[in-house]
Design a protein around this motif. Structure first.
Motif, PDB file in Angstrom:
ATOM      1  N   LEU A  67       0.848  -1.185   0.000  1.00 32.75           N
ATOM      2  CA  LEU A  67       0.000   0.000   0.000  1.00 32.75           C
ATOM      3  C   LEU A  67       0.887   1.240   0.000  1.00 32.75           C
ATOM      4  O   LEU A  67       1.785   1.364   0.834  1.00 32.75           O
ATOM      5  CB  LEU A  67      -0.906   0.010   1.238  1.00 32.75           C
ATOM      6  N   VAL A  68       0.634   2.120  -0.932  1.00 29.72           N
ATOM      7  CA  VAL A  68       1.370   3.377  -0.997  1.00 29.72           C
ATOM      8  C   VAL A  68       0.363   4.499  -0.785  1.00 29.72           C
ATOM      9  O   VAL A  68      -0.606   4.621  -1.526  1.00 29.72           O
ATOM     10  CB  VAL A  68       2.075   3.551  -2.361  1.00 29.72           C
ATOM     11  N   VAL A  69       0.605   5.286   0.242  1.00 30.38           N
ATOM     12  CA  VAL A  69      -0.255   6.419   0.559  1.00 30.38           C
ATOM     13  C   VAL A  69       0.499   7.680   0.169  1.00 30.38           C
ATOM     14  O   VAL A  69       1.684   7.832   0.497  1.00 30.38           O
ATOM     15  CB  VAL A  69      -0.606   6.440   2.059  1.00 30.38           C
ATOM     16  N   THR A  70      -0.180   8.571  -0.532  1.00 26.43           N
ATOM     17  CA  THR A  70       0.450   9.828  -0.929  1.00 26.43           C
ATOM     18  C   THR A  70      -0.365  11.000  -0.407  1.00 26.43           C
ATOM     19  O   THR A  70      -1.581  10.889  -0.203  1.00 26.43           O
ATOM     20  CB  THR A  70       0.572   9.928  -2.460  1.00 26.43           C
ATOM     21  N   ASP A  71       0.309  12.134  -0.227  1.00 26.52           N
ATOM     22  CA  ASP A  71      -0.411  13.345   0.163  1.00 26.52           C
ATOM     23  C   ASP A  71      -0.992  13.992  -1.094  1.00 26.52           C
ATOM     24  O   ASP A  71      -0.871  13.458  -2.204  1.00 26.52           O
ATOM     25  CB  ASP A  71       0.497  14.291   0.958  1.00 26.52           C
ATOM     26  N   ARG A  72      -1.611  15.123  -0.928  1.00 27.28           N
ATOM     27  CA  ARG A  72      -2.267  15.784  -2.067  1.00 27.28           C
ATOM     28  C   ARG A  72      -1.313  16.168  -3.185  1.00 27.28           C
ATOM     29  O   ARG A  72      -1.708  16.326  -4.332  1.00 27.28           O
ATOM     30  CB  ARG A  72      -3.009  17.020  -1.578  1.00 27.28           C
ATOM     31  N   ASP A  73      -0.038  16.324  -2.828  1.00 28.16           N
ATOM     32  CA  ASP A  73       0.967  16.689  -3.830  1.00 28.16           C
ATOM     33  C   ASP A  73       1.620  15.473  -4.476  1.00 28.16           C
ATOM     34  O   ASP A  73       2.521  15.609  -5.300  1.00 28.16           O
ATOM     35  CB  ASP A  73       2.045  17.564  -3.196  1.00 28.16           C
ATOM     36  N   GLY A  74       1.201  14.275  -4.074  1.00 32.70           N
ATOM     37  CA  GLY A  74       1.756  13.063  -4.647  1.00 32.70           C
ATOM     38  C   GLY A  74       2.994  12.540  -3.951  1.00 32.70           C
ATOM     39  O   GLY A  74       3.632  11.605  -4.423  1.00 32.70           O
ATOM     40  N   PRO A  78       5.129   8.135   4.708  1.00 36.42           N
ATOM     41  CA  PRO A  78       5.708   6.918   5.284  1.00 36.42           C
ATOM     42  C   PRO A  78       4.775   6.298   6.315  1.00 36.42           C
ATOM     43  O   PRO A  78       4.049   6.999   7.021  1.00 36.42           O
ATOM     44  CB  PRO A  78       7.007   7.410   5.934  1.00 36.42           C
ATOM     45  N   SER A  79       4.813   4.968   6.389  1.00 36.67           N
ATOM     46  CA  SER A  79       4.004   4.288   7.383  1.00 36.67           C
ATOM     47  C   SER A  79       4.719   4.359   8.729  1.00 36.67           C
ATOM     48  O   SER A  79       5.928   4.526   8.796  1.00 36.67           O
ATOM     49  CB  SER A  79       3.770   2.841   6.976  1.00 36.67           C
ATOM     50  N   THR A  80       3.956   4.212   9.777  1.00 36.48           N
ATOM     51  CA  THR A  80       4.549   4.222  11.111  1.00 36.48           C
ATOM     52  C   THR A  80       5.011   2.816  11.441  1.00 36.48           C
ATOM     53  O   THR A  80       4.482   1.828  10.947  1.00 36.48           O
ATOM     54  CB  THR A  80       3.537   4.681  12.161  1.00 36.48           C
ATOM     55  N   THR A  81       6.008   2.725  12.288  1.00 39.61           N
ATOM     56  CA  THR A  81       6.501   1.413  12.683  1.00 39.61           C
ATOM     57  C   THR A  81       5.735   0.850  13.859  1.00 39.61           C
ATOM     58  O   THR A  81       5.691  -0.350  14.067  1.00 39.61           O
ATOM     59  CB  THR A  81       8.001   1.478  13.050  1.00 39.61           C
ATOM     60  N   ARG A  84       0.270  -0.095  16.770  1.00 38.80           N
ATOM     61  CA  ARG A  84      -0.658  -0.231  17.882  1.00 38.80           C
ATOM     62  C   ARG A  84      -0.948   1.103  18.566  1.00 38.80           C
ATOM     63  O   ARG A  84      -1.901   1.224  19.298  1.00 38.80           O
ATOM     64  CB  ARG A  84      -0.147  -1.223  18.906  1.00 38.80           C
ATOM     65  N   ASN A  85      -0.107   2.101  18.347  1.00 37.70           N
ATOM     66  CA  ASN A  85      -0.275   3.373  19.027  1.00 37.70           C
ATOM     67  C   ASN A  85      -0.319   4.526  18.033  1.00 37.70           C
ATOM     68  O   ASN A  85       0.590   5.333  17.971  1.00 37.70           O
ATOM     69  CB  ASN A  85       0.874   3.609  20.034  1.00 37.70           C
ATOM     70  N   PRO A  86      -1.394   4.594  17.237  1.00 38.06           N
ATOM     71  CA  PRO A  86      -1.473   5.707  16.280  1.00 38.06           C
ATOM     72  C   PRO A  86      -1.635   7.034  17.023  1.00 38.06           C
ATOM     73  O   PRO A  86      -2.128   7.085  18.136  1.00 38.06           O
ATOM     74  CB  PRO A  86      -2.723   5.382  15.453  1.00 38.06           C
ATOM     75  N   ARG A  87      -1.233   8.105  16.379  1.00 34.18           N
ATOM     76  CA  ARG A  87      -1.351   9.441  17.003  1.00 34.18           C
ATOM     77  C   ARG A  87      -2.778   9.853  17.149  1.00 34.18           C
ATOM     78  O   ARG A  87      -3.667   9.574  16.496  1.00 34.18           O
ATOM     79  CB  ARG A  87      -0.641  10.470  16.152  1.00 34.18           C
TER      80      ARG A  87
END
Length: 87
Positions: A67-74, A78-81, A84-87
């Motif tokens: 899975l590749v996630v991009t921001d609005r600018d493309g 990066p994924s978090t390591t 279990r503890n998302p912000r």
């Protein structure tokens, strides 16, 4: 809209992976632990497939998911390591 696109992309990838495989419907169904009729429903899903089901089906076909996630600018996000503890 993003969720619908992700689901449709996953379903298309699943169909293509199955078509490229040399696996019979019976072998595919057995790998999933379902009947051949249920395997047909999974392959012909219309936007209503669970991501976990699609991921399992792709694994049965010998595929992995990236899975590749991009921001609005493309730019890649990066994924978090520590998942279990998302912000």
């Amino acid at each position: 809209m993003a969720a619908a696109r992700l689901t449709l992309d996953m379903e298309e990838a699943l169909r293509v992976a199955y078509e490229r495989s040399d696996m019979s419907l019976e072998q595919f169904a057995e790998g999933l632990g379902v009947t051949p009729n249920r395997a047909i429903v999974i392959l012909n899903s219309d936007g209503n497939i669970k991501m976990s089901t699609a991921a399992k089906a792709l694994a049965v076909l010998g595929c992995t998911i990236e899975l590749v996630v991009t921001d609005r600018d493309g730019n890649p996000v990066p994924s978090t390591t520590n998942r279990r503890n998302p912000r």
